[in-house]
Structures are given as C-alpha cells and as structure tokens.
Design an enzyme around this catalytic site. Structure first.
Site, PDB file in Angstrom:
ATOM      1  N   ARG A  72      94.428 -34.264  30.014  1.00 16.53           N
ATOM      2  CA  ARG A  72      95.723 -34.090  30.725  1.00 16.53           C
ATOM      3  C   ARG A  72      96.848 -33.648  29.803  1.00 16.53           C
ATOM      4  NH1 ARG A  72      93.922 -38.887  32.984  1.00 16.53           N
ATOM      5  NH2 ARG A  72      92.954 -38.590  35.025  1.00 16.53           N
ATOM      6  N   LYS A  78     104.920 -21.446  29.780  1.00 13.48           N
ATOM      7  CA  LYS A  78     104.085 -20.917  30.873  1.00 13.48           C
ATOM      8  C   LYS A  78     102.714 -20.626  30.293  1.00 13.48           C
ATOM      9  CE  LYS A  78     107.383 -18.773  34.021  1.00 13.48           C
ATOM     10  NZ  LYS A  78     107.834 -17.503  34.617  1.00 13.48           N
ATOM     11  N   GLU A 108     110.537  -5.939  26.094  1.00 17.28           N
ATOM     12  CA  GLU A 108     110.957  -7.286  26.511  1.00 17.28           C
ATOM     13  C   GLU A 108     112.262  -7.683  25.813  1.00 17.28           C
ATOM     14  OE1 GLU A 108     109.705  -8.885  28.994  1.00 17.28           O
ATOM     15  OE2 GLU A 108     107.632  -8.216  29.218  1.00 17.28           O
ATOM     16  N   LYS A 137     115.924 -16.862  25.110  1.00 19.39           N
ATOM     17  CA  LYS A 137     114.811 -17.448  25.881  1.00 19.39           C
ATOM     18  C   LYS A 137     114.879 -18.971  25.797  1.00 19.39           C
ATOM     19  CE  LYS A 137     110.541 -17.423  27.834  1.00 19.39           C
ATOM     20  NZ  LYS A 137     109.303 -16.785  28.158  1.00 19.39           N
ATOM     21  N   GLU A 163     111.724 -22.607  36.553  1.00 20.13           N
ATOM     22  CA  GLU A 163     112.093 -21.368  37.250  1.00 20.13           C
ATOM     23  C   GLU A 163     112.583 -21.604  38.676  1.00 20.13           C
ATOM     24  OE1 GLU A 163     109.674 -17.919  36.208  1.00 20.13           O
ATOM     25  OE2 GLU A 163     110.132 -17.068  38.164  1.00 20.13           O
ATOM     26  N   ARG A 171     115.882 -18.786  35.133  1.00 12.96           N
ATOM     27  CA  ARG A 171     114.669 -18.285  34.463  1.00 12.96           C
ATOM     28  C   ARG A 171     114.071 -17.095  35.196  1.00 12.96           C
ATOM     29  NH1 ARG A 171     109.825 -21.717  31.479  1.00 12.96           N
ATOM     30  NH2 ARG A 171     108.749 -19.867  30.727  1.00 12.96           N
ATOM     31  N   ASN A 199     112.405 -12.011  34.837  1.00 13.85           N
ATOM     32  CA  ASN A 199     111.482 -11.094  35.509  1.00 13.85           C
ATOM     33  C   ASN A 199     112.133  -9.752  35.833  1.00 13.85           C
ATOM     34  OD1 ASN A 199     109.193 -12.836  35.619  1.00 13.85           O
ATOM     35  ND2 ASN A 199     110.293 -14.036  37.158  1.00 13.85           N
ATOM     36  N   HIS A 224     110.099  -6.670  36.344  1.00 14.60           N
ATOM     37  CA  HIS A 224     108.696  -7.078  36.416  1.00 14.60           C
ATOM     38  C   HIS A 224     108.065  -6.842  37.787  1.00 14.60           C
ATOM     39  CE1 HIS A 224     109.445  -8.603  32.479  1.00 14.60           C
ATOM     40  NE2 HIS A 224     108.270  -9.173  32.378  1.00 14.60           N
ATOM     41  N   HIS A 243     104.888  -4.764  37.719  1.00 18.85           N
ATOM     42  CA  HIS A 243     103.569  -5.249  38.168  1.00 18.85           C
ATOM     43  C   HIS A 243     102.966  -4.308  39.205  1.00 18.85           C
ATOM     44  CE1 HIS A 243     104.585  -9.624  36.900  1.00 18.85           C
ATOM     45  NE2 HIS A 243     103.881  -9.008  35.979  1.00 18.85           N
ATOM     46  N   HIS A 266     101.696  -3.795  29.652  1.00 16.58           N
ATOM     47  CA  HIS A 266     102.653  -4.537  30.467  1.00 16.58           C
ATOM     48  C   HIS A 266     104.102  -4.153  30.127  1.00 16.58           C
ATOM     49  CE1 HIS A 266     104.472  -7.878  32.554  1.00 16.58           C
ATOM     50  NE2 HIS A 266     105.030  -8.290  31.423  1.00 16.58           N
TER      51      HIS A 266
HETATM   52  P1  NAD Z   1      97.451  -9.199  23.783  1.00 20.88           P
HETATM   53  O1  NAD Z   1      97.406 -10.644  23.541  1.00 20.88           O
HETATM   54  O2  NAD Z   1      96.337  -8.580  24.540  1.00 20.88           O
HETATM   55  O3  NAD Z   1      97.623  -8.448  22.384  1.00 20.88           O
HETATM   56  C1  NAD Z   1      97.686  -7.038  22.362  1.00 20.88           C
HETATM   57  C2  NAD Z   1      96.681  -6.434  21.399  1.00 20.88           C
HETATM   58  O4  NAD Z   1      97.128  -6.618  20.064  1.00 20.88           O
HETATM   59  C3  NAD Z   1      95.311  -7.084  21.454  1.00 20.88           C
HETATM   60  O5  NAD Z   1      94.337  -6.090  21.265  1.00 20.88           O
HETATM   61  C4  NAD Z   1      95.332  -8.033  20.254  1.00 20.88           C
HETATM   62  O6  NAD Z   1      94.048  -8.342  19.760  1.00 20.88           O
HETATM   63  C5  NAD Z   1      96.123  -7.227  19.276  1.00 20.88           C
HETATM   64  N1  NAD Z   1      96.824  -7.969  18.236  1.00 20.88           N
HETATM   65  C6  NAD Z   1      97.523  -9.114  18.372  1.00 20.88           C
HETATM   66  N2  NAD Z   1      98.181  -9.384  17.244  1.00 20.88           N
HETATM   67  C7  NAD Z   1      97.886  -8.402  16.370  1.00 20.88           C
HETATM   68  C8  NAD Z   1      98.285  -8.123  15.045  1.00 20.88           C
HETATM   69  N3  NAD Z   1      99.208  -8.867  14.424  1.00 20.88           N
HETATM   70  N4  NAD Z   1      97.761  -7.045  14.430  1.00 20.88           N
HETATM   71  C9  NAD Z   1      96.878  -6.241  15.101  1.00 20.88           C
HETATM   72  N5  NAD Z   1      96.504  -6.423  16.364  1.00 20.88           N
HETATM   73  C10 NAD Z   1      97.009  -7.505  16.990  1.00 20.88           C
HETATM   74  O7  NAD Z   1      98.792  -8.776  24.572  1.00 20.88           O
HETATM   75  P2  NAD Z   1     100.288  -9.306  24.499  1.00 20.88           P
HETATM   76  O8  NAD Z   1     101.111  -8.144  24.886  1.00 20.88           O
HETATM   77  O9  NAD Z   1     100.576 -10.039  23.264  1.00 20.88           O
HETATM   78  O10 NAD Z   1     100.324 -10.384  25.662  1.00 20.88           O
HETATM   79  C11 NAD Z   1     100.076 -10.029  27.008  1.00 20.88           C
HETATM   80  C12 NAD Z   1      99.729 -11.285  27.758  1.00 20.88           C
HETATM   81  O11 NAD Z   1     100.827 -12.194  27.670  1.00 20.88           O
HETATM   82  C13 NAD Z   1      99.482 -11.055  29.233  1.00 20.88           C
HETATM   83  O12 NAD Z   1      98.328 -11.758  29.607  1.00 20.88           O
HETATM   84  C14 NAD Z   1     100.693 -11.636  29.923  1.00 20.88           C
HETATM   85  O13 NAD Z   1     100.412 -12.154  31.191  1.00 20.88           O
HETATM   86  C15 NAD Z   1     101.088 -12.727  28.958  1.00 20.88           C
HETATM   87  N6  NAD Z   1     102.495 -13.113  29.005  1.00 20.88           N
HETATM   88  C16 NAD Z   1     102.798 -14.428  29.130  1.00 20.88           C
HETATM   89  C17 NAD Z   1     104.107 -14.840  29.171  1.00 20.88           C
HETATM   90  C18 NAD Z   1     104.424 -16.292  29.270  1.00 20.88           C
HETATM   91  O14 NAD Z   1     105.591 -16.653  29.465  1.00 20.88           O
HETATM   92  N7  NAD Z   1     103.456 -17.156  29.101  1.00 20.88           N
HETATM   93  C19 NAD Z   1     105.153 -13.907  29.063  1.00 20.88           C
HETATM   94  C20 NAD Z   1     104.812 -12.562  28.919  1.00 20.88           C
HETATM   95  C21 NAD Z   1     103.478 -12.170  28.886  1.00 20.88           C
HETATM   96  N1  GLY Z   2     108.007 -14.474  30.861  1.00 19.24           N
HETATM   97  C1  GLY Z   2     108.871 -15.052  31.823  1.00 19.24           C
HETATM   98  C2  GLY Z   2     109.113 -16.500  31.610  1.00 19.24           C
HETATM   99  O1  GLY Z   2     108.755 -17.061  30.621  1.00 19.24           O
HETATM  100  O2  GLY Z   2     109.680 -17.122  32.470  1.00 19.24           O
END
Ligand code: NAD
Ligand code: GLY
Length: 358
Positions: A118, A140, A182, A224, A234, A238, A242, A245, A249, A262
C-alpha cells in the site's frame, strides 16, 4: 545545488537540482531510509547512468529491474513484474524504489511503489527534460491500457526528486525539444518573465547550454511545486498544466502515437488553444504569434498535418479525461502567463481554430 520543496501538509519533499547530482551520493542517501533498493530503469538509460550510482548502491541490498525501452512497455503487466521482483526480493515496508529514466520509467516505477504494501518510498531520478520538469514532480503515477493512455494510476508523491541536468547530454535532440515544449507551457500559463527569457535564450537551450537548461528547469519546477502544493488532486489550478494537452492528445491519437512525441503534439495543441482563445476574444493575436515563433525557435512543430480532419479531432476530444457530464472542458489562454478552464466551448469555434492551425 538548488533545493525546492513540495509542501503537501504533513508530507513535504525536496526536489534537488544540480549538474553532477547523480554522483553526489551523500545527497542521494539522505532520501533513502531502509536498506533495500529496487532500481527501475530501462535498457537505454541503465547502461548510461547506473554506473554513476553503483558506488552508492553498493552500500545497500539492491537489485536492478530493467524495462525494454518505449511507451509500449508502460503496461500493467510490467507493473506486475516489478511487484513480482519486489516480492522475490523480500522487500519490506522501508524498501525504496529508485526510478532512473524518463517519464515512462518514472510513472511505472512510481505506480509499483504506490501498490507495494500500500505504498513504499519512490525516489525519482529523471533523465529526460520532460521528466525533470513535469513527470517526476507531483505524484501522478500510472500506466496505459490498450483503451487509452494513463487510464490506471494513483497519486503517490515521491520521497524526493534528484535532477541532474548533465544527463541531458545524451538525450536525443527531438526528446530535448519535446521537454522544452513543457517548459514553454509553464511559461505560457504562469510566468511572463520566463516566457521572455525563453525567447531570448532559445538558441542556448537548443545548444544544451548547461546554465541555461538548469535555469529553465529550476524555474519550471518551482511553478510545478507551487501548483501541486496548492492543488494536489487536480480539483482546480493543477488542471491548467494540461494547456495544449487536449488538442495534443487528439493529435497523438489520430496519428497512432507514432508521428509525434508527446511534447511535439502539445506544442501544436497549445497553438490551437491559443488560436481558439484569440477567436473567442480571450487572448490577443500578438501573444499567439509570439507563442508560434518561440515554439518554432525551439525546434518544435507548429502545424496540424493537413490530412487530419477537424471532425476527427473533435471526436477524439470527446474522449479526453477532462470531459465532465458530457461537456468538453478546455484550458484556454488569457495571454502570456494566464490560463483558465472553460467548459462548453462552441464546436464551430473549435473547428475554425483547428482549420486555422493546418
Ligand atoms: P521516455 O521515458 O519514453 O523517454 C524518452 C526516450 O529517451 C526513451 O527512449 C528513453 O529511453 C530515452 N532516455 C531517457 N533518458 C535518457 C538520457 N539521459 N539519455 C539518452 N536517452 C534517454 O519519455 P518521456 O518524454 O521522458 O516521458 C513520457 C512519459 O511521461 C509518458 O508516458 C507520459 O504519459 C508521462 N508523463 C507523466 C507525467 C506525470 O505527471 N506523471 C507528466 C508528463 C508525462
Ligand atoms: N502533468 C500534469 C500534472 O502533473 O498535473
């Protein structure tokens, strides 16, 4: 080193930012309370940055868990595999999950940490610009279902976030630009001074100038942290994060998640939202022009591919998680530094803005 704090009543946690931080084992150890660590990473990031952590890890009982690379692996099956690894490991309540990677690794590892017993500690070690300024901060967590992205998850705040901008040296160019989108979003909704600064420093950011990247990350994470502290779940402010977004999306979905990253889709989405806002008299056209110029200067796409039809995108907008009681809720723009949630926007105005964005 800069230390920001996310203040959430009883729970507060640090977000530390400094070039070289992954090698600062005293700092990292301050966030680890037990003796067991599961390091979740992927097959691209682990060979690059696990060796930097190795001397720290050797003070603990630890195991790696490496995911294949890519959004396609952000699945519930892989969460179950991480949970299985924690069980095999005999992880106790004071074990920590370390998430070393981009948003995919961070979201999945954070979700597994939320579920194990948990909820155990998760320490975020983001290595993409997008994960540094957005995904790693705010709690998140979650994974995708075949029916849609991020449909299952939990709010589970990290124990700490450590941001080492030196890791951006190996990030592919498109991924860097997607992260910059972003940061533009944050400036657009909350910070006219940052917006001006981005306009003046676009070339330095694209050239990966370390002080410029560190400044942009620190300023963006500061916003943030403040927004998450004010509205963790949210219910209000918050949602402004978006901005761009909903349209983004829809564009990602219409192109089967293969054509745009993205952040790239969000860049186009912000411009559609800005045009719509101008159309509705909320923002002026000059602000929209500045936004378009800044995104282009940061190497981001600014146009909807012409083969995507407005009706198709409007259909996809109806599936957005922000639709409430059948009413579309969009983040609209009041000009640089201000945004608001607006419900029930006229479809004809949306259609026109989509057409104007092709
Ligand atoms: P990702 O995690 O897929 O990373 C992008 C690419 O870069 C991948 O191929 C990864 O292996 C590579 N990589 C990462 N670090 C590296 C480095 N230092 N050197 C070389 N390569 C590297 O994509 P992302 O854009 O980081 O994240 C996208 C994800 O984040 C989505 O799933 C999205 O839904 C999520 N997200 C979550 C939140 C949240 O609030 N939790 C907010 C925005 C996005
Ligand atoms: N990425 C949007 C949030 O964290 O609320």
């Amino acid at each position: 080193m800069v230390t920001l704090t996310v203040e959430l009543g009883a729970h507060r946690y640090p977000v530390r930012i400094a070039p070289g931080l992954l090698g600062d084992h005293t700092a990292l150890a301050s966030a680890i309370h037990g003796h067991q660590l599961l390091v979740v990473s992927n097959t691209t990031v682990a060979p690059l940055y696990l060796p930097t952590l190795q001397p720290l890890l050797d003070h603990y009982q630890w195991q790696p868990f490496l995911l294949p690379d890519g959004e396609a692996h952000k699945t519930f099956d892989n969460v179950a595999r991480v949970l299985g690894a924690l069980a095999e490991f005999g992880a106790s309540r004071d074990a920590s999950v370390l998430a070393l990677g981009g948003g995919v690794v961070g979201d999945l590892a954070g979700f597994a940490a939320a579920l194990w017993m948990r909820g155990i500690d998760c320490v975020q070690l983001p290595t993409t610009l997008l994960a540094m300024v957005d995904a790693s901060v705010g709690g998140k967590t979650g994974v995708n279902l075949p029916q849609g992205k991020n449909l299952i998850g939990a709010f589970h705040q990290p124990r700490a976030v450590f941001i080492d901008p030196l890791t951006l040296a190996t990030l592919p160019n498109r991924e860097l630009c997607a992260g910059l989108a972003e940061i533009v979003k944050m400036a657009a909704i909350a910070d006219p001074v940052l917006f001006d600064w981005l306009e003046q420093n676009a070339a330095a950011l694209r050239a990966r100038d370390l002080p410029a990247l560190t400044h942009a990350i620190t300023t963006s994470v500061g916003h943030k942290a403040r927004i998450v502290a004010a509205d963790e779940h949210e219910h209000g402010e918050r949602a402004l994060l978006n901005f761009g977004h909903s349209f983004g999306h829809a564009i990602e979905s219409a192109t089967a998640y293969t054509r745009f990253l993205h952040g790239e889709a969000v860049a186009i989405g912000m411009l559609v939202a800005a045009r719509l806002s101008a159309h509705l008299g909320l923002a002026d056209g000059i602000a929209t022009e500045r936004l378009a110029r800044l995104l282009a200067a940061l190497g981001l796409p600014t146009k909807i591919p012409p083969e995507l039809h407005p009706e198709q995108l409007i259909g996809l907008l109806q599936l957005d998680k922000k639709v409430l009681a059948g009413q579309l809720r969009l983040i609209l723009w009041r000009g640089i530094g201000r945004a608001e949630v607006v419900a029930g926007t006229d479809h004809a105005a949306i259609r026109q803005s989509l057409l104007d964005s092709r």
